[in-house]
Design a protein around this motif. Structure first.
Motif, mmCIF file in Angstrom:
data_model
loop_
_atom_site.group_PDB
_atom_site.id
_atom_site.type_symbol
_atom_site.label_atom_id
_atom_site.label_comp_id
_atom_site.label_asym_id
_atom_site.label_seq_id
_atom_site.Cartn_x
_atom_site.Cartn_y
_atom_site.Cartn_z
ATOM 1 N N ILE A 353 0.860 -1.187 0.000
ATOM 2 C CA ILE A 353 0.000 0.000 0.000
ATOM 3 C C ILE A 353 0.893 1.233 0.000
ATOM 4 O O ILE A 353 1.795 1.356 0.839
ATOM 5 N N ALA A 354 0.656 2.121 -0.950
ATOM 6 C CA ALA A 354 1.457 3.335 -1.080
ATOM 7 C C ALA A 354 0.646 4.546 -0.631
ATOM 8 O O ALA A 354 -0.424 4.809 -1.183
ATOM 9 N N ASP A 355 1.131 5.246 0.378
ATOM 10 C CA ASP A 355 0.560 6.523 0.804
ATOM 11 C C ASP A 355 1.348 7.605 0.078
ATOM 12 O O ASP A 355 2.483 7.910 0.423
ATOM 13 N N MET A 356 0.737 8.188 -0.952
ATOM 14 C CA MET A 356 1.464 9.087 -1.844
ATOM 15 C C MET A 356 1.791 10.414 -1.184
ATOM 16 O O MET A 356 2.833 11.016 -1.469
ATOM 17 N N SER A 357 0.922 10.910 -0.324
ATOM 18 C CA SER A 357 1.168 12.189 0.337
ATOM 19 C C SER A 357 2.333 12.099 1.311
ATOM 20 O O SER A 357 3.223 12.960 1.334
ATOM 21 N N ASP A 358 2.342 11.032 2.114
ATOM 22 C CA ASP A 358 3.396 10.866 3.114
ATOM 23 C C ASP A 358 4.613 10.128 2.579
ATOM 24 O O ASP A 358 5.618 9.983 3.293
ATOM 25 N N LYS A 359 4.521 9.611 1.347
ATOM 26 C CA LYS A 359 5.602 8.835 0.737
ATOM 27 C C LYS A 359 6.007 7.663 1.639
ATOM 28 O O LYS A 359 7.180 7.452 1.955
ATOM 29 N N GLN A 360 4.992 6.893 2.020
ATOM 30 C CA GLN A 360 5.215 5.719 2.853
ATOM 31 C C GLN A 360 4.694 4.476 2.146
ATOM 32 O O GLN A 360 3.575 4.471 1.623
ATOM 33 N N LEU A 361 5.506 3.434 2.142
ATOM 34 C CA LEU A 361 5.137 2.165 1.516
ATOM 35 C C LEU A 361 5.000 1.104 2.597
ATOM 36 O O LEU A 361 5.913 0.899 3.399
ATOM 37 N N THR A 362 3.847 0.428 2.625
ATOM 38 C CA THR A 362 3.581 -0.603 3.621
ATOM 39 C C THR A 362 3.322 -1.927 2.911
ATOM 40 O O THR A 362 2.346 -2.054 2.162
ATOM 41 N N TRP A 363 4.194 -2.902 3.139
ATOM 42 C CA TRP A 363 4.020 -4.212 2.529
ATOM 43 C C TRP A 363 2.826 -4.926 3.163
ATOM 44 O O TRP A 363 2.623 -4.869 4.380
ATOM 45 N N ILE A 364 2.033 -5.609 2.327
ATOM 46 C CA ILE A 364 0.912 -6.390 2.846
ATOM 47 C C ILE A 364 1.437 -7.703 3.409
ATOM 48 O O ILE A 364 2.175 -8.432 2.748
ATOM 49 N N LYS A 365 1.052 -7.984 4.641
ATOM 50 C CA LYS A 365 1.489 -9.187 5.338
ATOM 51 C C LYS A 365 0.392 -10.246 5.288
ATOM 52 O O LYS A 365 -0.776 -9.941 5.147
ATOM 53 N N GLY A 366 0.792 -11.516 5.414
ATOM 54 C CA GLY A 366 -0.177 -12.593 5.540
ATOM 55 C C GLY A 366 -0.583 -13.259 4.247
ATOM 56 O O GLY A 366 -1.443 -14.160 4.253
ATOM 57 N N LEU A 367 0.004 -12.870 3.115
ATOM 58 C CA LEU A 367 -0.287 -13.501 1.834
ATOM 59 C C LEU A 367 0.632 -14.707 1.631
ATOM 60 O O LEU A 367 1.696 -14.800 2.251
ATOM 61 N N PRO A 368 0.263 -15.630 0.742
ATOM 62 C CA PRO A 368 1.177 -16.730 0.424
ATOM 63 C C PRO A 368 2.488 -16.194 -0.147
ATOM 64 O O PRO A 368 2.545 -15.088 -0.693
ATOM 65 N N ALA A 369 3.548 -16.961 -0.033
ATOM 66 C CA ALA A 369 4.841 -16.574 -0.594
ATOM 67 C C ALA A 369 4.705 -16.354 -2.097
ATOM 68 O O ALA A 369 3.932 -17.034 -2.773
ATOM 69 N N LYS A 370 5.458 -15.401 -2.620
ATOM 70 C CA LYS A 370 5.306 -15.004 -4.026
ATOM 71 C C LYS A 370 5.522 -16.159 -4.990
ATOM 72 O O LYS A 370 4.882 -16.214 -6.050
ATOM 73 N N ASN A 371 6.388 -17.099 -4.660
ATOM 74 C CA ASN A 371 6.663 -18.217 -5.557
ATOM 75 C C ASN A 371 5.566 -19.280 -5.528
ATOM 76 O O ASN A 371 5.587 -20.218 -6.332
ATOM 77 N N LEU A 372 4.589 -19.132 -4.626
ATOM 78 C CA LEU A 372 3.465 -20.071 -4.541
ATOM 79 C C LEU A 372 2.225 -19.562 -5.260
ATOM 80 O O LEU A 372 1.241 -20.298 -5.393
ATOM 81 N N ILE A 373 2.248 -18.317 -5.721
ATOM 82 C CA ILE A 373 1.075 -17.698 -6.347
ATOM 83 C C ILE A 373 1.146 -17.850 -7.864
ATOM 84 O O ILE A 373 2.176 -17.572 -8.477
ATOM 85 N N LYS A 374 0.046 -18.284 -8.469
ATOM 86 C CA LYS A 374 0.012 -18.429 -9.927
ATOM 87 C C LYS A 374 -0.967 -17.470 -10.595
ATOM 88 O O LYS A 374 -0.945 -17.324 -11.813
ATOM 89 N N SER A 375 -1.828 -16.801 -9.836
ATOM 90 C CA SER A 375 -2.856 -15.924 -10.422
ATOM 91 C C SER A 375 -2.271 -14.579 -10.811
ATOM 92 O O SER A 375 -1.157 -14.218 -10.434
ATOM 93 N N GLY A 376 -3.039 -13.805 -11.592
ATOM 94 C CA GLY A 376 -2.648 -12.445 -11.947
ATOM 95 C C GLY A 376 -1.499 -12.362 -12.921
ATOM 96 O O GLY A 376 -0.789 -11.358 -12.964
ATOM 97 N N GLY A 377 -1.307 -13.389 -13.749
ATOM 98 C CA GLY A 377 -0.171 -13.384 -14.658
ATOM 99 C C GLY A 377 -0.294 -12.408 -15.807
ATOM 100 O O GLY A 377 0.694 -11.876 -16.288
ATOM 101 N N GLU A 378 -1.522 -12.156 -16.270
ATOM 102 C CA GLU A 378 -1.722 -11.241 -17.401
ATOM 103 C C GLU A 378 -2.628 -10.090 -16.968
ATOM 104 O O GLU A 378 -2.167 -9.097 -16.442
#
Length: 434
Positions: A353-378
């Motif tokens: 999540i990017a807060d553009m005004s404050d220039k802060q980036l917050t990673w989303i926690k609790g999702l499967p590891a990136k190498n385990l995800i197959k959706s959203g390819g295109e």
């Protein structure tokens, strides 16, 4: 709690075969896809809308309608009706859902569906032809606008077409088309492909202007982006309601604005609730020296804000992003590449999540590891922001598609429901009666 369509005739609705044959035969695989999460600007009750794809080897697509994504799994095999034979993306306008599917270098077709009430199946509206084909689409002045570049006429192939459609309870109807000839707009002999629509609310909109060498069009239906000869600059065009170019703004702090997957281009220009337009760049153009980042154009300003620049790549520990979705205020969801040196076919299975005004980036926690995800390819895996939460579709290898709920206040994801028999949730939306 959702309701079974077979039991109560309220949950499940599939598109008719004749409309879907039009989908499969037409469209463009060189697509620019804004994939806009449904804004929360309407009152009254509504329903969630899901475009889902069944598991291999069949891979058909369906539409599901439900009043809750929090509890009780869904199952697309409860009521199999007509089958969808091609991938498609949905965008939403008030109580209407509009679907686009892609073929190969031909004029496009769309199909519209309307919410009657949360307790009734969606109403099938009309199919409509988009000619010439489209590589981009979005909403402006409550109308649907499609765009394509690289049109040919005589010895020219630098035309950009803007086609405008009214959206109503009767369906989608073409009302206007304008062609701009774009050669040398940036005074270096390049053509322009427009990408994205950021409605200014004053009868004008901003759109990214991607300059490139000329690219061979097919049967006068437009072309994809050519070779990027000048990768170290970004351009934005201001267009009026008659589709005339008002101004062109350039800056050398970013590369071009537009996410890439093969010849497809994803929207990276967005207007916030506070009338500020943010212009993002993935920074993946071959030869660019610019990192992934963002600039902005503030309300009533005549050009980029010279005081604002955010090196998002640095904030993301060296990673670049692919797609962006506006959430609320000045906050955006970023889909981030898995690798630090991506190409236009690299996977992107990290989210922040990017807060553009404050220039802060917050990673989303609790999702499967990136190498385990197959959706959203295109173009699939399009999320929804609703009532302070992100509904994020995720499919792990070997599992059915699922929806993870991410409260904006915590950025902590939890798995909510699974769509049994689905290999991917392509789009989540929310339709609400006025």
């Amino acid at each position: 709690m959702h309701k079974s369509f077979k039991q109560r005739n309220k949950l499940f609705l599939c598109l008719s075969a004749w409309a879907l044959m039009l989908f499969a035969a037409c469209g463009s695989d060189d697509s620019t896809t804004p994939n806009v999460p449904q804004p929360e600007t309407l009152t009254g009750k509504g329903a969630f809308f899901l475009g889902v794809k069944s598991s291999a080897p069949s891979g058909e697509e369906y539409v599901l309608q439900t009043t809750s994504l929090e509890t009780n799994d869904l199952n697309i095999k409860d009521n199999l009706e007509e089958l969808v034979q091609t991938d498609y993306t949905w965008i939403f306008h008030k109580d209407v859902a509009i679907g686009f599917a892609y073929g190969y270098a031909q004029a496009g077709y769309g199909y519209a569906m309307r919410l009657i009430s949360e307790d009734q199946p969606l109403q099938r509206l009309n199919n409509f032809r988009i000619e010439p084909r489209y590589t981009n689409y979005g909403f402006f002045n409550n109308q649907l606008v499609t765009l394509v570049g690289g049109l040919t006429e005589n010895d020219r192939n630098d035309g950009a077409a803007f086609t405008v459609f009214n959206v109503s309870e009767a369906g989608v109807k073409k009302v206007q088309q304008k062609i701009l000839w774009t050669e040398d707009y940036t005074h270096n002999g390049q053509q322009i492909t427009f990408a994205g629509i950021a409605d200014n609310g004053d009868g004008t909109f901003f759109t990214s202007a991607i300059q490139s060498d000329f690219h061979q069009a097919t049967v006068n239906d437009g072309s994809s982006i050519g070779n990027i000869k000048y990768p170290d600059s970004v351009w934005v065009a201001k267009i009026d309601k008659n589709m005339n170019l008002i101004k062109l703004y350039g800056d050398d702090r970013l590369s071009f604005s537009g996410g890439r997957f093969r010849s497809q281009v994803f929207t990276q220009i967005w207007r916030t609730d506070g009338d500020t337009t943010y212009v993002f760049s993935s920074g993946i153009a071959h030869g660019t020296t610019k990192p992934a980042g963002a600039l902005r154009i503030t309300k009533s300003a005549d050009g980029f804000d010279k005081q604002y620049y955010w090196n998002i790549q640095q904030a993301a520990s060296g990673y670049k992003f692919r797609r962006i979705w506006h959430l609320t205020d000045d906050k955006f969801l970023l889909e981030i590449y898995d690798d630090m040196n991506p190409t236009n076919i690299s996977p992107a299975h990290q989210f922040a999540i990017a807060d553009m005004s404050d220039k802060q980036l917050t990673w989303i926690k609790g999702l499967p590891a990136k190498n385990l995800i197959k959706s959203g390819g295109e173009t699939g895996g399009v999320p929804l922001f609703h009532s302070g939460k992100i509904y994020l579709p995720i499919t792990q290898y070997g599992e059915d598609a699922a929806i993870y709920i991410v409260p904006l206040s915590t950025a902590a994801a939890r798995k909510a429901i699974t769509i049994k028999g689905a290999s991917e949730i392509r789009t989540i939306g929310y339709l609400r009666k006025q």
